[in-house]
Design a protein around this motif. Structure first.
Motif, mmCIF file in Angstrom:
data_model
loop_
_atom_site.group_PDB
_atom_site.id
_atom_site.type_symbol
_atom_site.label_atom_id
_atom_site.label_comp_id
_atom_site.label_asym_id
_atom_site.label_seq_id
_atom_site.Cartn_x
_atom_site.Cartn_y
_atom_site.Cartn_z
ATOM 1 N N ALA A 197 98.824 -6.423 -14.665
ATOM 2 C CA ALA A 197 98.234 -5.755 -13.497
ATOM 3 C C ALA A 197 99.216 -5.713 -12.332
ATOM 4 O O ALA A 197 99.320 -4.706 -11.624
ATOM 5 C CB ALA A 197 96.954 -6.479 -13.088
ATOM 6 N N ASP A 198 99.962 -6.821 -12.133
ATOM 7 C CA ASP A 198 100.952 -6.844 -11.044
ATOM 8 C C ASP A 198 102.051 -5.817 -11.271
ATOM 9 O O ASP A 198 102.479 -5.118 -10.335
ATOM 10 C CB ASP A 198 101.570 -8.239 -10.935
ATOM 11 C CG ASP A 198 100.582 -9.259 -10.386
ATOM 12 O OD1 ASP A 198 99.579 -8.841 -9.788
ATOM 13 O OD2 ASP A 198 100.802 -10.472 -10.580
ATOM 14 N N GLU A 247 100.686 -2.430 -10.521
ATOM 15 C CA GLU A 247 100.568 -2.207 -9.080
ATOM 16 C C GLU A 247 101.930 -1.935 -8.454
ATOM 17 O O GLU A 247 102.075 -1.045 -7.605
ATOM 18 C CB GLU A 247 99.926 -3.422 -8.433
ATOM 19 C CG GLU A 247 99.715 -3.273 -6.927
ATOM 20 C CD GLU A 247 99.070 -4.505 -6.312
ATOM 21 O OE1 GLU A 247 98.980 -4.562 -5.076
ATOM 22 O OE2 GLU A 247 98.681 -5.400 -7.088
ATOM 23 N N GLU A 285 103.043 1.573 -9.349
ATOM 24 C CA GLU A 285 102.337 2.581 -8.553
ATOM 25 C C GLU A 285 102.873 2.618 -7.123
ATOM 26 O O GLU A 285 103.068 3.694 -6.547
ATOM 27 C CB GLU A 285 100.842 2.268 -8.542
ATOM 28 C CG GLU A 285 100.005 3.293 -7.766
ATOM 29 C CD GLU A 285 98.529 2.961 -7.782
ATOM 30 O OE1 GLU A 285 97.756 3.703 -7.169
ATOM 31 O OE2 GLU A 285 98.156 1.946 -8.410
ATOM 32 N N ARG A 286 103.134 1.440 -6.561
ATOM 33 C CA ARG A 286 103.656 1.404 -5.190
ATOM 34 C C ARG A 286 105.047 2.017 -5.113
ATOM 35 O O ARG A 286 105.366 2.750 -4.175
ATOM 36 C CB ARG A 286 103.702 -0.041 -4.702
ATOM 37 C CG ARG A 286 104.237 -0.163 -3.277
ATOM 38 C CD ARG A 286 103.969 -1.514 -2.691
ATOM 39 N NE ARG A 286 104.442 -1.593 -1.320
ATOM 40 C CZ ARG A 286 104.233 -2.629 -0.519
ATOM 41 N NH1 ARG A 286 103.549 -3.668 -0.969
ATOM 42 N NH2 ARG A 286 104.692 -2.627 0.716
#
Length: 226
Positions: free
Chosen positions: A118-119, A122, A125-126
């Motif tokens: 998940a990290d 994220e 995506e960032r």
């Protein structure tokens, strides 16, 4: 991994260093619950560096699952956590490690794999969002620069047009242009023409015949030679 949560919590709450007899005993009890039989338990204890003396084995024997019971290492894995699968910018080694952790029998390892995945998602995506933002800002800056150039060109064209128009404006035409006479002269000619039976308009050009008649009537008489 644990069937007795009291034992698990007890082992987890113990200080890691130094290894105490209480820790060893808790680890031995947990190990005994995962063994098939006494021989299997002895091997597991030995591999983990736990005591394998006769007294310890005798005390742990009641904790071994009964014959026919599936050992802890073969119980069905916990239901998979529904985590969206996203492409991760990781090397093959990291991906293999994540795959291994996701299939690990220990829930703590599986949960860590989920958190790491998940990290990474994220962060990916960032990174993509910031890259898109930078690209948009560059496009805006380029558009503004082009707009400023276009406005400057427009101002230059307008200034050039005004200069050209000012240079090409012709001198205003005097009233009565073509006759070479001023407005006052034309007014006097019209008044004389009406008095002498000529038809003239109140404005505009005066006919040449009227102008010639006016000039002839106002020429100084020529004195005859004596």
């Amino acid at each position: 991994m644990f069937t007795d949560w009291a034992e698990a919590l007890e082992a987890e709450s113990l200080p890691l260093e130094p290894t105490s007899a209480q820790q060893l005993a808790a680890a031995a009890r947990v190990t005994a619950r995962t063994a098939h039989d006494k021989h299997d338990m002895t091997l597991l204890l030995d591999v983990l560096g736990l005591p394998t003396d006769t007294d310890t084995l005798t005390a742990l024997l009641p904790l071994i699952p009964e014959t026919g019971d599936a050992p802890m290492t073969t119980i069905p894995a916990a239901p998979a956590i529904d985590v969206p699968v996203v492409p991760l910018p990781v090397t093959s080694q990291v991906q293999e490690l994540l795959d291994w952790a996701s299939a690990h029998p220990a829930a703590a390892v599986r949960n860590r794999a989920v958190r790491i995945t998940a990290d990474l998602a994220e962060l990916t995506e960032r990174r993509d969002t910031e890259a898109a933002q930078r690209e948009a800002e560059q496009k805006v800056a380029k558009a503004r620069a082009e707009l400023e150039r276009a406005q400057e060109e427009l101002r230059t064209v307008k200034a050039s047009t005004r200069t050209t128009a000012a240079a090409t404006v012709s001198t205003p035409i005097r009233a009565g242009a073509g006759s070479g006479r001023s407005r006052e002269e034309l007014a006097a000619i019209r008044a004389w023409a009406r008095e002498n039976g000529h038809q003239v308009a109140d404005a505009g050009m005066v006919r040449r015949a009227v102008l010639e008649a006016f000039d002839a009537a106002h020429q100084a008489p020529v004195r005859k030679a004596g």
